[in-house]
Design an enzyme around this catalytic site. Structure first.
Site, PDB file in Angstrom:
ATOM      1  CB  CYS A 182     -14.198   1.328   0.593  1.00 18.86           C
ATOM      2  SG  CYS A 182     -13.633   3.028   0.619  1.00 18.86           S
ATOM      3  NE  ARG A 196     -10.109  -5.111   0.944  1.00 15.72           N
ATOM      4  CZ  ARG A 196      -9.385  -4.085   1.385  1.00 15.72           C
ATOM      5  NH1 ARG A 196      -9.967  -3.016   1.882  1.00 15.72           N
ATOM      6  NH2 ARG A 196      -8.061  -4.091   1.286  1.00 15.72           N
ATOM      7  NE  ARG A 239      -3.757   0.749   2.093  1.00 16.35           N
ATOM      8  CZ  ARG A 239      -4.944   0.897   2.678  1.00 16.35           C
ATOM      9  NH1 ARG A 239      -5.081   1.659   3.738  1.00 16.35           N
ATOM     10  NH2 ARG A 239      -6.013   0.294   2.202  1.00 16.35           N
ATOM     11  CG  ASP A 274     -13.659   6.350  -0.443  1.00 20.96           C
ATOM     12  OD1 ASP A 274     -13.537   6.236   0.803  1.00 20.96           O
ATOM     13  OD2 ASP A 274     -12.687   6.288  -1.214  1.00 20.96           O
ATOM     14  CG  HIS A 329      -8.529   0.170  -2.426  1.00 23.77           C
ATOM     15  ND1 HIS A 329      -7.723  -0.906  -2.103  1.00 23.77           N
ATOM     16  CD2 HIS A 329      -9.156   0.539  -1.268  1.00 23.77           C
ATOM     17  CE1 HIS A 329      -7.866  -1.173  -0.815  1.00 23.77           C
ATOM     18  NE2 HIS A 329      -8.718  -0.320  -0.290  1.00 23.77           N
ATOM     19  CD  GLN A 339     -12.911  -1.595  -0.165  1.00 23.79           C
ATOM     20  OE1 GLN A 339     -12.025  -1.493   0.673  1.00 23.79           O
ATOM     21  NE2 GLN A 339     -14.109  -2.056   0.142  1.00 23.79           N
TER      22      GLN A 339
HETATM   23  N1   CP Z   1     -11.055  -0.008   3.011  1.00 28.55           N
HETATM   24  C1   CP Z   1      -9.780  -0.049   3.376  1.00 28.55           C
HETATM   25  O1   CP Z   1      -8.872  -0.327   2.551  1.00 28.55           O
HETATM   26  O2   CP Z   1      -9.551   0.204   4.690  1.00 28.55           O
HETATM   27  P1   CP Z   1      -8.138   0.477   5.372  1.00 28.55           P
HETATM   28  O3   CP Z   1      -7.632   1.797   4.815  1.00 28.55           O
HETATM   29  O4   CP Z   1      -8.403   0.535   6.844  1.00 28.55           O
HETATM   30  O5   CP Z   1      -7.193  -0.631   5.002  1.00 28.55           O
HETATM   31  N1  NVA Z   2     -10.088   6.726  -1.062  1.00 22.45           N
HETATM   32  C1  NVA Z   2      -9.675   6.316   0.253  1.00 22.45           C
HETATM   33  C2  NVA Z   2      -9.860   4.856   0.433  1.00 22.45           C
HETATM   34  C3  NVA Z   2      -9.507   4.330   1.790  1.00 22.45           C
HETATM   35  C4  NVA Z   2      -9.667   2.840   1.895  1.00 22.45           C
HETATM   36  C5  NVA Z   2      -8.223   6.693   0.474  1.00 22.45           C
HETATM   37  O1  NVA Z   2      -7.417   6.499  -0.445  1.00 22.45           O
HETATM   38  O2  NVA Z   2      -7.902   7.219   1.547  1.00 22.45           O
END
Ligand code: CP
Ligand code: NVA
Length: 302
Positions: free
Chosen positions: A259, A287, A100, A219, A127, A130
């Site tokens: 999400c 997930r 990530r 989101d 993502h 997700q």
């Molecule tokens: N939805 C999601 O990816 O959550 P986190 O940022 O907590 O991993």
């Molecule tokens: N769009 C959000 C998703 C978090 C899971 C971010 O990137 O922060």
């Protein structure tokens, strides 16, 4: 060459269906594959996480492996040494890398030089885990259909781009309610529009976006790394808040998705998030199952 999941379009439409099928079988307990038996997985995080970190660690352990939590402050990818060298070194120790981070190009470079699968756990651009998990959740709740009408409301971000990526592979009727420079990535949008089985509408009218929708999805308005834009985004996007009035314009049986993490009272109200149409915690659970299916699928190809 190992297979990686840098974005959903790294898979074909039939591979996406194969991953859903694996996910269904694993969640039902019909199969219990252990493709990570005796192997470790490096989980690299440059951004915070609850769901991704914990669901990957649990999933890796359920697949027989061991998860190693690696922070970027430790390895300083691309700064202490090149991404290519880090990929070559990690490939000697572990069976798979989950990452990530901010730049999509960093994930793609890691995948290019690794001799093991790399899975994208979120970048600024996409993502994939997700949205694969979310589509699975929609099928669970609404039953198998040829196409669902999905209304995405709010910031056109990594989550929106992944919906578009999915629409470029399998039939999705995607209606994105957003505005101005909050629109999703233009190239990814154009590619989705090229799938004749899908339909993509971008509108700055929230009511048009949700009309006849089977799913209302939202989101955060300011993603990780964009918190300095929070006030500006809030001003631009407040019309797209998922609240009971907007939900009333969708199909009566519509489900509500997010999400997570959610900023309650901003992009979604408490009554909708905690209401009977919300499936947000089923999404979070899935997930775990979808990532086990993704890892099993990729390791099978290696
Ligand atoms: N939805 C999601 O990816 O959550 P986190 O940022 O907590 O991993
Ligand atoms: N769009 C959000 C998703 C978090 C899971 C971010 O990137 O922060």
């Amino acid at each position: 060459m190992p297979r990686s999941l840098c974005q959903i379009t790294d898979l074909t439409a039939s591979e996406v269906r194969e991953v859903f099928d694996l996910c269904r079988q694993m969640k039902a307990g019909e199969i219990k594959p252990k493709p990570l038996e005796g192997k470790s997985v490096a989980c690299i995080f440059t951004k915070p996480s609850l769901r991704t970190r914990v669901s990957f660690e649990v999933g890796i352990s359920e697949l027989g492996g061991q998860a190693l939590y690696v922070t970027d402050s430790e390895i300083q990818l691309g700064k202490r040494e090149s991404i290519a060298d880090a990929a070559r070194v990690l490939s000697r120790y572990v069976g798979l890398i989950m990452i990530r981070t901010f730049q999509q190009s960093d994930v793609e470079e890691l995948a290019r030089y690794a001799s093991i699968p790399v899975v994208n756990g979120l970048t600024d651009l996409v993502h994939p885990c997700q949205i694969l998990g979310d589509y699975f959740t929609i099928v669970e709740h609404l039953g198998q259909r040829d196409r669902y009408r999905i209304a995405y409301l709010g910031d056109g971000n990594n989550v929106t781009n992944s919906w578009l990526n999915l629409a470029s592979l399998i039939p999705v009727d995607l209606r994105i309610g957003t505005t101005g420079d909050c629109r999703p990535d233009p190239q990814i949008t154009e590619r989705a529009g090229q799938n004749p089985a899908s339909s993509v509408l971008l509108t700055d009218d929230p009511k048009e976006a949700v009309a006849d929708a089977d799913v209302l999805y939202t989101d955060v308005w300011a993603s990780m790394g964009q918190k300095h834009l929070a006030e500006e985004k809030e001003r631009k996007l407040e019309r797209f808040q998922v609240n009971s009035s907007l939900l009333g314009q969708a199909n009566p049986g519509a489900i509500v998705m997010h999400c997570l993490p959610a900023h309650r009272g901003r992009e979604i109200t408490d009554d909708v998030m905690d209401g009977p149409q919300s499936v947000v915690f089923d999404q979070a659970e899935n997930r775990l199952h979808i990532q086990k299916a993704i890892m099993t699928f990729l390791l099978k190809q290696a």
